[in-house]
Write an enzyme that holds these catalytic residues in place. Structure first.
Site, PDB file in Angstrom:
ATOM      1  N   HIS A 204       0.476  -3.018   4.478  1.00 57.61           N
ATOM      2  CA  HIS A 204       1.009  -4.191   3.786  1.00 57.61           C
ATOM      3  C   HIS A 204       2.053  -4.963   4.592  1.00 57.61           C
ATOM      4  O   HIS A 204       2.541  -5.981   4.149  1.00 57.61           O
ATOM      5  CB  HIS A 204       1.669  -3.763   2.480  1.00 57.61           C
ATOM      6  CG  HIS A 204       2.957  -3.022   2.694  1.00 57.61           C
ATOM      7  ND1 HIS A 204       2.992  -1.702   3.041  1.00 57.61           N
ATOM      8  CD2 HIS A 204       4.248  -3.441   2.669  1.00 57.61           C
ATOM      9  CE1 HIS A 204       4.257  -1.342   3.198  1.00 57.61           C
ATOM     10  NE2 HIS A 204       5.040  -2.368   2.982  1.00 57.61           N
TER      11      HIS A 204
HETATM   12  N1  UDP Z   1       3.063   4.349  -2.822  1.00 53.74           N
HETATM   13  C1  UDP Z   1       2.654   4.461  -4.142  1.00 53.74           C
HETATM   14  N2  UDP Z   1       1.457   3.913  -4.500  1.00 53.74           N
HETATM   15  C2  UDP Z   1       0.653   3.261  -3.620  1.00 53.74           C
HETATM   16  C3  UDP Z   1       1.091   3.154  -2.264  1.00 53.74           C
HETATM   17  C4  UDP Z   1       2.305   3.697  -1.896  1.00 53.74           C
HETATM   18  O1  UDP Z   1       3.336   5.061  -4.967  1.00 53.74           O
HETATM   19  O2  UDP Z   1      -0.412   2.766  -4.013  1.00 53.74           O
HETATM   20  C5  UDP Z   1       4.355   4.932  -2.446  1.00 53.74           C
HETATM   21  C6  UDP Z   1       4.343   5.806  -1.225  1.00 53.74           C
HETATM   22  O3  UDP Z   1       3.957   7.129  -1.550  1.00 53.74           O
HETATM   23  C7  UDP Z   1       5.793   5.709  -0.776  1.00 53.74           C
HETATM   24  C8  UDP Z   1       6.160   4.282  -1.114  1.00 53.74           C
HETATM   25  O4  UDP Z   1       5.216   3.874  -2.102  1.00 53.74           O
HETATM   26  O5  UDP Z   1       6.620   6.566  -1.532  1.00 53.74           O
HETATM   27  C9  UDP Z   1       6.083   3.420   0.081  1.00 53.74           C
HETATM   28  O6  UDP Z   1       6.240   2.105  -0.309  1.00 53.74           O
HETATM   29  P1  UDP Z   1       5.707   0.889   0.556  1.00 53.74           P
HETATM   30  O7  UDP Z   1       4.577   1.306   1.393  1.00 53.74           O
HETATM   31  O8  UDP Z   1       5.482  -0.223  -0.419  1.00 53.74           O
HETATM   32  O9  UDP Z   1       6.987   0.482   1.397  1.00 53.74           O
HETATM   33  P2  UDP Z   1       7.578   0.959   2.801  1.00 53.74           P
HETATM   34  O10 UDP Z   1       7.532   2.435   2.882  1.00 53.74           O
HETATM   35  O11 UDP Z   1       6.761   0.303   3.839  1.00 53.74           O
HETATM   36  O12 UDP Z   1       8.967   0.448   2.788  1.00 53.74           O
END
Ligand code: UDP
Length: 354
Positions: A204
């Site tokens: 994303h």
């Molecule tokens: N996550 C979730 N459902 C999904 C995809 C990701 O609960 O469909 C969780 C994942 O396990 C992690 C968090 O969301 O705990 C990560 O968020 P994201 O990828 O949006 O943000 P980033 O880590 O890039 O800041």
């Protein structure tokens, strides 16, 4: 003691779970402000429900805007709330626009700021997250870092007179709190799919999805991986779904809607490999003893690369995903090191706030 917590994006809801609980257990009065940056129920409400997060004091309407407009709307909407609550401390997590808007408002209202997950750097100026985290760090009084590297980054940048404390990763706290509640649901697709080897993918990041050529390349690599190495299961981020449609790209892996945290923890237990540009998921793969391919040219979580738990896949270099993934699948050994703390980061934060 009144704490105003500003959250707004999926990873922040997850990061806040253990901290909110610790605040409550230690007699703090927490006012959670949800900026509405992520407003789709599958990216927001689900986490409040399944993780038992405190009901927000206010939910703002700041989603679906370009960065500058979003920051300006958040500022306008946060000001009267800060004025009404008169908090003793403001608390923000990570590196999103909600983080920066909360930090700027704390500064404007002269409320001391706590930044959880401070000190991370990608040194990639193209990432809005890098700007958000650096400026938030500069405003914060308490900088709680997850890793040695993050602590060193801050020391090198000279944060004199601030409280820098390495507490570990609050996402490890969350994982330990909720792991035993991991669950498969119908929304994820048939359980039989997960009984054979598969890769869990998420994507994303703005840098990956905003340009047609880069996204087309990533789609092609994921499709090839799915056809030649093992099937890919991918809960699709709404922002990525919009771009795929806009650019007319056909991602032919096993797509699911965004799922809740407990479903993700279940999928993590079953999967053979994680393919992701998410910082949070890279670490969760490691905590779950699974190798990962980081779908970026760099990561803030450099320890994962150093330990051989993850491998970088740089789309701008037009590398091939399938051979990279095969490499890590064969070389990976679950680690014994603990660079992200002991799952007690939240309590350490509360102890430090005093
Ligand atoms: N996550 C979730 N459902 C999904 C995809 C990701 O609960 O469909 C969780 C994942 O396990 C992690 C968090 O969301 O705990 C990560 O968020 P994201 O990828 O949006 O943000 P980033 O880590 O890039 O800041």
């Amino acid at each position: 003691m009144k704490v105003i917590t500003i959250v707004g994006a999926r990873p922040q809801f997850i990061k806040s779970a253990s901290v909110s609980k610790a605040l409550q257990l230690n007699g703090y009065q927490e006012y959670v402000i949800h900026t509405g940056q992520h407003y789709d129920p599958s990216m927001s409400t689900v986490f409040f429900e399944e993780m038992g997060l405190p009901k927000p004091y206010a939910i703002l309407n700041c989603g679906n805007l370009k960065r500058d407009e979003m920051l300006s709307r958040m500022k306008d909407e946060l000001k009267p709330i800060f004025d009404a609550i008169q908090p003793d401390i403001a608390l923000v997590y990570g590196d999103t626009n909600s983080t920066l808007a909360g930090a700027r408002m704390a500064q404007e209202c002269k409320v001391p700021l706590v930044h959880i997950e401070a000190g991370l750097r990608s040194y990639n100026d193209e990432m809005p997250e890098e700007h958000n985290r650096v400026e938030s760090d500069h405003i914060a009084k308490w900088l709680f870092t997850p890793t040695q590297q993050a602590t060193e980054n801050l020391k090198r940048e000279g944060f004199k007179g601030r409280i820098i404390e390495q507490v570990g990763d609050v996402m490890l706290d969350a994982l330990q709190m909720f792991q035993s509640s991991a669950v498969h649901t119908e929304k994820m697709g048939p359980i039989s799919f997960f009984q054979k080897p598969f890769a869990l993918a998420t994507m994303h990041r703005f840098e990956n999805i905003s340009r047609p050529e880069r996204l087309a390349f990533l789609v092609d690599q994921l499709n090839t991986f799915n056809d030649t190495v093992m099937p890919v299961w991918m809960p699709l981020h709404p922002a990525t779904a919009v771009r795929l449609k806009e650019f007319g790209l056909n991602l032919s892996v096993h797509i699911a809607p965004p799922v809740g945290y407990l479903e993700m923890l279940w999928a993590l237990k079953q999967t053979s490999l994680v393919l992701t540009d998410s910082g949070g998921l890279q670490k969760e793969a490691y905590y779950s003893d699974k190798p990962s391919v980081t779908l970026r040219g760099e990561t803030e979580w450099v320890e994962l690369i150093e330990m051989g738990a993850s491998i970088l896949f740089d789309p701008s270099k037009k590398e091939l995903l399938a051979p990279k993934a095969r490499n890590i699948l064969s070389a990976f050994k679950p680690g014994t090191k603990a660079p992200y703390g002991d799952g007690k980061a939240s309590q350490k934060i509360i102890n430090s706030l005093g």
